[in-house]
Design a protein around this motif. Structure first.
Motif, PDB file in Angstrom:
ATOM      1  N   LEU A 245       6.377 127.807  50.472  1.00  0.00           N
ATOM      2  CA  LEU A 245       7.499 127.203  51.137  1.00  0.00           C
ATOM      3  C   LEU A 245       8.214 126.351  50.114  1.00  0.00           C
ATOM      4  CD1 LEU A 245       9.031 126.712  53.533  1.00  0.00           C
ATOM      5  CD2 LEU A 245       7.326 124.885  54.223  1.00  0.00           C
ATOM      6  N   VAL A 246       7.695 125.381  49.302  1.00  0.00           N
ATOM      7  CA  VAL A 246       8.190 124.625  48.493  1.00  0.00           C
ATOM      8  C   VAL A 246       9.206 125.516  47.408  1.00  0.00           C
ATOM      9  CG1 VAL A 246       7.918 122.794  46.362  1.00  0.00           C
ATOM     10  CG2 VAL A 246       6.365 122.750  48.599  1.00  0.00           C
ATOM     11  N   SER A 247       8.376 126.460  46.882  1.00  0.00           N
ATOM     12  CA  SER A 247       9.295 126.989  45.710  1.00  0.00           C
ATOM     13  C   SER A 247      10.390 127.843  46.212  1.00  0.00           C
ATOM     14  CB  SER A 247       8.363 127.895  44.820  1.00  0.00           C
ATOM     15  OG  SER A 247       7.413 128.682  45.531  1.00  0.00           O
ATOM     16  N   ARG A 248      10.159 128.620  47.155  1.00  0.00           N
ATOM     17  CA  ARG A 248      11.088 129.397  47.652  1.00  0.00           C
ATOM     18  C   ARG A 248      12.310 128.480  48.278  1.00  0.00           C
ATOM     19  NH1 ARG A 248       8.456 132.007  53.081  1.00  0.00           N
ATOM     20  NH2 ARG A 248       9.646 134.085  52.365  1.00  0.00           N
ATOM     21  N   THR A 249      11.926 127.458  48.847  1.00  0.00           N
ATOM     22  CA  THR A 249      13.169 126.564  49.529  1.00  0.00           C
ATOM     23  C   THR A 249      13.957 125.866  48.346  1.00  0.00           C
ATOM     24  OG1 THR A 249      11.733 126.196  51.479  1.00  0.00           O
ATOM     25  CG2 THR A 249      13.653 124.511  50.854  1.00  0.00           C
ATOM     26  N   LEU A 250      13.245 125.380  47.272  1.00  0.00           N
ATOM     27  CA  LEU A 250      13.625 124.879  46.195  1.00  0.00           C
ATOM     28  C   LEU A 250      14.552 125.803  45.388  1.00  0.00           C
ATOM     29  CD1 LEU A 250      11.352 121.811  45.647  1.00  0.00           C
ATOM     30  CD2 LEU A 250      13.556 121.878  46.909  1.00  0.00           C
TER      31      LEU A 250
ATOM     32  N   LEU B  97       3.729 113.445  55.458  1.00  0.00           N
ATOM     33  CA  LEU B  97       2.678 113.755  56.378  1.00  0.00           C
ATOM     34  C   LEU B  97       1.430 113.889  55.435  1.00  0.00           C
ATOM     35  CD1 LEU B  97       3.798 115.660  59.457  1.00  0.00           C
ATOM     36  CD2 LEU B  97       2.717 113.255  59.468  1.00  0.00           C
ATOM     37  N   LEU B  98       1.698 114.610  54.280  1.00  0.00           N
ATOM     38  CA  LEU B  98       0.610 115.067  53.361  1.00  0.00           C
ATOM     39  C   LEU B  98       0.135 113.782  52.499  1.00  0.00           C
ATOM     40  CD1 LEU B  98       1.551 118.506  52.522  1.00  0.00           C
ATOM     41  CD2 LEU B  98      -0.525 117.860  53.334  1.00  0.00           C
ATOM     42  N   ALA B  99       1.020 112.828  52.270  1.00  0.00           N
ATOM     43  CA  ALA B  99       0.901 111.856  51.279  1.00  0.00           C
ATOM     44  C   ALA B  99      -0.615 111.024  51.227  1.00  0.00           C
ATOM     45  CB  ALA B  99       1.799 110.635  51.332  1.00  0.00           C
ATOM     46  N   PRO B 100      -1.206 110.920  52.734  1.00  0.00           N
ATOM     47  CA  PRO B 100      -2.450 110.351  52.540  1.00  0.00           C
ATOM     48  C   PRO B 100      -3.448 111.202  52.045  1.00  0.00           C
ATOM     49  CG  PRO B 100      -1.209 109.820  54.409  1.00  0.00           C
ATOM     50  CD  PRO B 100      -0.211 110.917  53.936  1.00  0.00           C
ATOM     51  N   PHE B 101      -3.318 112.690  52.278  1.00  0.00           N
ATOM     52  CA  PHE B 101      -4.122 113.550  51.794  1.00  0.00           C
ATOM     53  C   PHE B 101      -4.016 114.181  50.770  1.00  0.00           C
ATOM     54  CE2 PHE B 101      -3.281 113.578  56.544  1.00  0.00           C
ATOM     55  CZ  PHE B 101      -4.564 113.751  57.109  1.00  0.00           C
ATOM     56  N   LEU B 102      -3.133 114.316  50.049  1.00  0.00           N
ATOM     57  CA  LEU B 102      -2.496 114.800  48.801  1.00  0.00           C
ATOM     58  C   LEU B 102      -1.967 113.786  48.020  1.00  0.00           C
ATOM     59  CD1 LEU B 102      -1.472 118.615  49.620  1.00  0.00           C
ATOM     60  CD2 LEU B 102      -3.634 117.782  49.128  1.00  0.00           C
ATOM     61  N   PRO B 103      -2.455 112.812  47.528  1.00  0.00           N
ATOM     62  CA  PRO B 103      -1.621 111.382  46.974  1.00  0.00           C
ATOM     63  C   PRO B 103      -1.098 112.054  45.782  1.00  0.00           C
ATOM     64  CG  PRO B 103      -3.875 110.998  46.910  1.00  0.00           C
ATOM     65  CD  PRO B 103      -3.808 112.319  47.668  1.00  0.00           C
ATOM     66  N   GLU B 104      -1.597 113.114  45.026  1.00  0.00           N
ATOM     67  CA  GLU B 104      -0.784 113.450  43.774  1.00  0.00           C
ATOM     68  C   GLU B 104       0.315 114.161  43.971  1.00  0.00           C
ATOM     69  OE1 GLU B 104      -3.827 114.934  40.752  1.00  0.00           O
ATOM     70  OE2 GLU B 104      -5.129 113.306  41.682  1.00  0.00           O
ATOM     71  N   THR B 105      -0.023 115.094  44.932  1.00  0.00           N
ATOM     72  CA  THR B 105       1.181 116.185  45.049  1.00  0.00           C
ATOM     73  C   THR B 105       2.326 115.587  45.913  1.00  0.00           C
ATOM     74  OG1 THR B 105      -0.837 117.543  45.235  1.00  0.00           O
ATOM     75  CG2 THR B 105       1.551 118.405  45.827  1.00  0.00           C
TER      76      THR B 105
ATOM     77  N   ALA C 272       7.931 123.395  38.536  1.00  0.00           N
ATOM     78  CA  ALA C 272       6.694 124.480  38.366  1.00  0.00           C
ATOM     79  C   ALA C 272       5.953 124.762  39.856  1.00  0.00           C
ATOM     80  CB  ALA C 272       5.809 124.366  37.268  1.00  0.00           C
ATOM     81  N   ALA C 273       5.209 125.732  39.899  1.00  0.00           N
ATOM     82  CA  ALA C 273       4.408 126.054  41.174  1.00  0.00           C
ATOM     83  C   ALA C 273       3.480 124.994  41.407  1.00  0.00           C
ATOM     84  CB  ALA C 273       3.523 127.254  41.049  1.00  0.00           C
ATOM     85  N   LEU C 274       3.352 124.328  42.665  1.00  0.00           N
ATOM     86  CA  LEU C 274       2.669 122.980  42.906  1.00  0.00           C
ATOM     87  C   LEU C 274       1.225 123.241  42.704  1.00  0.00           C
ATOM     88  CD1 LEU C 274       4.288 121.224  46.057  1.00  0.00           C
ATOM     89  CD2 LEU C 274       4.343 120.533  43.582  1.00  0.00           C
ATOM     90  N   PHE C 275       0.727 124.422  43.414  1.00  0.00           N
ATOM     91  CA  PHE C 275      -0.644 124.919  43.336  1.00  0.00           C
ATOM     92  C   PHE C 275      -0.587 126.414  42.816  1.00  0.00           C
ATOM     93  CE2 PHE C 275      -0.567 121.438  46.439  1.00  0.00           C
ATOM     94  CZ  PHE C 275      -1.510 120.746  46.064  1.00  0.00           C
ATOM     95  N   PRO C 276      -0.895 126.769  41.578  1.00  0.00           N
ATOM     96  CA  PRO C 276      -0.820 128.224  41.092  1.00  0.00           C
ATOM     97  C   PRO C 276      -2.088 128.861  41.608  1.00  0.00           C
ATOM     98  CG  PRO C 276      -0.741 126.539  39.325  1.00  0.00           C
ATOM     99  CD  PRO C 276      -0.951 125.787  40.565  1.00  0.00           C
ATOM    100  N   ARG C 277      -1.669 130.040  42.108  1.00  0.00           N
ATOM    101  CA  ARG C 277      -2.920 130.672  42.748  1.00  0.00           C
ATOM    102  C   ARG C 277      -4.158 130.957  41.642  1.00  0.00           C
ATOM    103  NH1 ARG C 277      -3.220 134.414  46.899  1.00  0.00           N
ATOM    104  NH2 ARG C 277      -4.786 135.472  45.573  1.00  0.00           N
ATOM    105  N   ILE C 278      -5.328 130.692  42.059  1.00  0.00           N
ATOM    106  CA  ILE C 278      -6.369 130.784  41.278  1.00  0.00           C
ATOM    107  C   ILE C 278      -6.981 132.222  41.533  1.00  0.00           C
ATOM    108  CG2 ILE C 278      -8.764 129.836  40.786  1.00  0.00           C
ATOM    109  CD1 ILE C 278      -7.696 127.387  42.009  1.00  0.00           C
TER     110      ILE C 278
END
Ligand code: MSP
Length: 520
Positions: free
Chosen positions: A357-362, A461-469, A508-514
């Motif tokens: 969602l992030v990459s396609r929107t941006l 909303l994600l800030a407390p859960f994903l504080p780096e992202t 760059a992709a926030l979370f590249p596929r593993i």
């Protein structure tokens, strides 16, 4: 609603390095602290190390060194690991801090003077692992249930805290305050312990120095040291300046302890009774987590790097790991940690859902709107539905966090991300841009505007859960300082807060596929 929030982790025994189970509890407390801070509450987050007692003395003896040096080594390992991970604690307390020792002695003397402590002879079965005499309920086949080792028969004169005098009050308190211990099954477990007359009695709070001298000396008898649990629980008071620190009362009134289910009894029975004897009300909530096993096995030293939080951070990033831990284990239940499950979660939720969602929107904002949040055209029911969903999600997250149900909060947040992805699929702005029918620019602008607003809500909303992202995402949305002034949940529910014209960045992709190896 109280405007203060005080959250604690258990203080960790200094006889082993931090592992995944410890990192889980600390991630949960960290998430709660971050949420409440963003909700504008004056927040204090305490973690630390539990350094006295037989376990530590045993390690020191086996290494031919002093308990203090063992304590220093592992306490530093915990503090440094928590700092490297970036947990947002306000204090790392050590039970060997002279100030803590003074507070424990003051409390012991006060309870002794109040006639709550008695000297008695006692004979029983003592487990070194538990650091206490066992009751029948604690044993199976002649062995301690938790430590699977035979207890030793010991006879001793000791000091006892008259804990049982408080049981009736405790049972009434648990009945009157159903959310004191969460989830509910642990509250029921405690009520069961209190009903079972044979199970609990008074609490032995001393150890003769002839047997153990690694502890805090009893102020009224220098032949004894204090039982480690009695000393350790008091850290929750020392940490906020008991007895007369300026913030003590404010924080104590909002205290929330995060613990694992194996230490339910000391926190749900000993501690409230001790607090009552001290003249303090119980904590506000006790949040009891389940246990992580690893690939079907109990966590143990032999698993080494498989459970080292720093090694896992190195491989997967700590945001991804904590997301998995908080999302996959329904709060209070047990779960099995496998790398395959972790990778599946990262790919499905973080890469394919949110990351996509992030990459396609941006990317589309760069391509079709010159890299700034576009001025929207007319909106319709589809846009209103997304705006409405963002508001509902913010409210649900708030409720879930306050109930200590992080898995549910995350489920709601990712449902919003999923809904925006579906909205994008339905609107298909890339198609509209290709076909270039009349008014296409406005339609694309409306869609991208809507997605950008939703991303802003998601990032908050994600800030407390994903504080780096979350800060990275906010920066890409052109609002790098948003967290400084944000108030959850209301700010995440606010629509139209991201002004048209705000410059965005692709990144760059926030979370590249593993890619998973076949063996998994
Ligand atoms: N020192 C005591 C706590 C005193 S609090 C006043 C203690 N320390 S511990 O280091 O053994 O455990 C700390 C926490 O880690 C406990 O809450 C325990 O439940 C948790 N975990 C240990 N192993 C765990 C898992 N495998 N999974 C989840 N949490 C686990 O107990």
């Amino acid at each position: 609603m109280s405007r203060a929030f005080y959250v604690t982790t258990p203080i960790y025994y200094v006889n082993a390095d931090p592992h995944l189970g410890h990192a889980y509890g600390t991630s949960l407390a960290d998430t709660l602290a971050r949420y409440h801070r963003l909700a504008g509450e004056e927040t204090y987050f305490l973690t630390g190390s539990d350094e006295h007692g037989e376990k530590i003395a045993e390690v020191a003896a086996s290494e031919g060194t002093t308990p203090q040096s063992v304590a220093d080594r592992y306490s530093n390992a915990f503090r440094e690991t928590w700092e490297t991970i970036g947990f947002s604690f306000d204090q790392f307390i050590r039970t060997t801090d002279p100030h803590h020792c003074d507070v424990v002695q003051t409390i012991l003397q006060r309870i002794y003077d109040a006639g709550q402590i008695e000297f008695r002879e006692y004979e029983g079965l003592y487990c070194v692992g538990c650091e206490r005499f066992l009751t029948e309920r604690d044993m199976e086949g002649g062995k301690c249930r938790d430590h699977e080792r035979e207890p030793e028969r010991q006879k001793e004169s000791n000091y006892f805290f008259k804990m049982s005098e408080h049981f009736e009050w405790l049972a009434e308190t648990l009945e009157a305050r159903p959310d004191l211990i969460r989830p509910e099954r642990y509250r029921n477990e405690v009520l069961g312990m209190l009903r079972d007359e044979s199970g609990l009695g008074d609490l032995c709070i001393s150890r003769p120095k002839t047997r153990l001298d690694w502890g805090i000396e009893l102020p009224f008898d220098s032949n004894y040291v204090c039982y480690v649990w009695f000393d350790a629980l008091i850290n929750y008071l020392t940490g906020i300046g008991y007895p007369d620190g300026p913030n003590f009362e404010k924080y104590w009134a909002s205290a929330e302890h995060v613990i694992g289910k194996d230490i339910l009894k000391p926190h749900a029975v000993f501690w409230p009774c001790m607090l009552r004897a001290i003249g303090l009300p119980p904590y506000r909530h006790l949040d009891v987590t389940g246990f992580w096993n690893v690939e079907g096995r109990k966590l143990s030293k032999s698993l080494g790097n498989a459970v080292s939080p720093l090694a896992l951070k190195e491989r997967f990033g700590f945001d991804a790991l904590r997301y998995f831990l908080l999302r996959d284990l329904a709060f209070g239940s047990d779960s099995d940690f496998t790398e395959a499950a972790l990778v599946r979660r990262i790919n499905a939720d973080l890469a394919n859902n949110l990351g996509n969602l992030v990459s396609r929107t941006l990317n589309m904002t760069a391509r079709y709107a010159g890299g700034t949040v576009p001025e929207p055209g007319p909106t319709g029911p589809d846009e209103q539905a997304i705006a409405q969903l963002a508001a509902t999600t913010a409210a649900q997250v708030d409720e879930s966090v306050r109930r200590c149900e992080p898995h549910h909060a995350l489920e709601c947040i990712f449902a919003l991300s999923d809904a925006v992805n579906r909205y994008l699929e339905e609107q298909a702005p890339w198609k509209i841009a290709k076909e270039q029918a009349d008014g296409w620019e406005k339609r694309v602008a409306t869609t991208l505007y809507t997605s950008c607003q939703a991303l802003r809500s998601l990032a908050l909303l994600l800030a407390p859960f994903l504080p780096e992202t979350a800060p990275v995402l906010l920066e890409r949305l052109g609002i790098p300082d948003a967290l400084e002034s944000a108030r959850l949940p209301d700010d995440a529910a606010r629509w139209d807060a991201l002004a048209p014209g705000t410059p965005t960045q692709k990144g760059a992709a926030l979370f590249p596929r593993i890619e998973i190896e076949k063996s998994n």
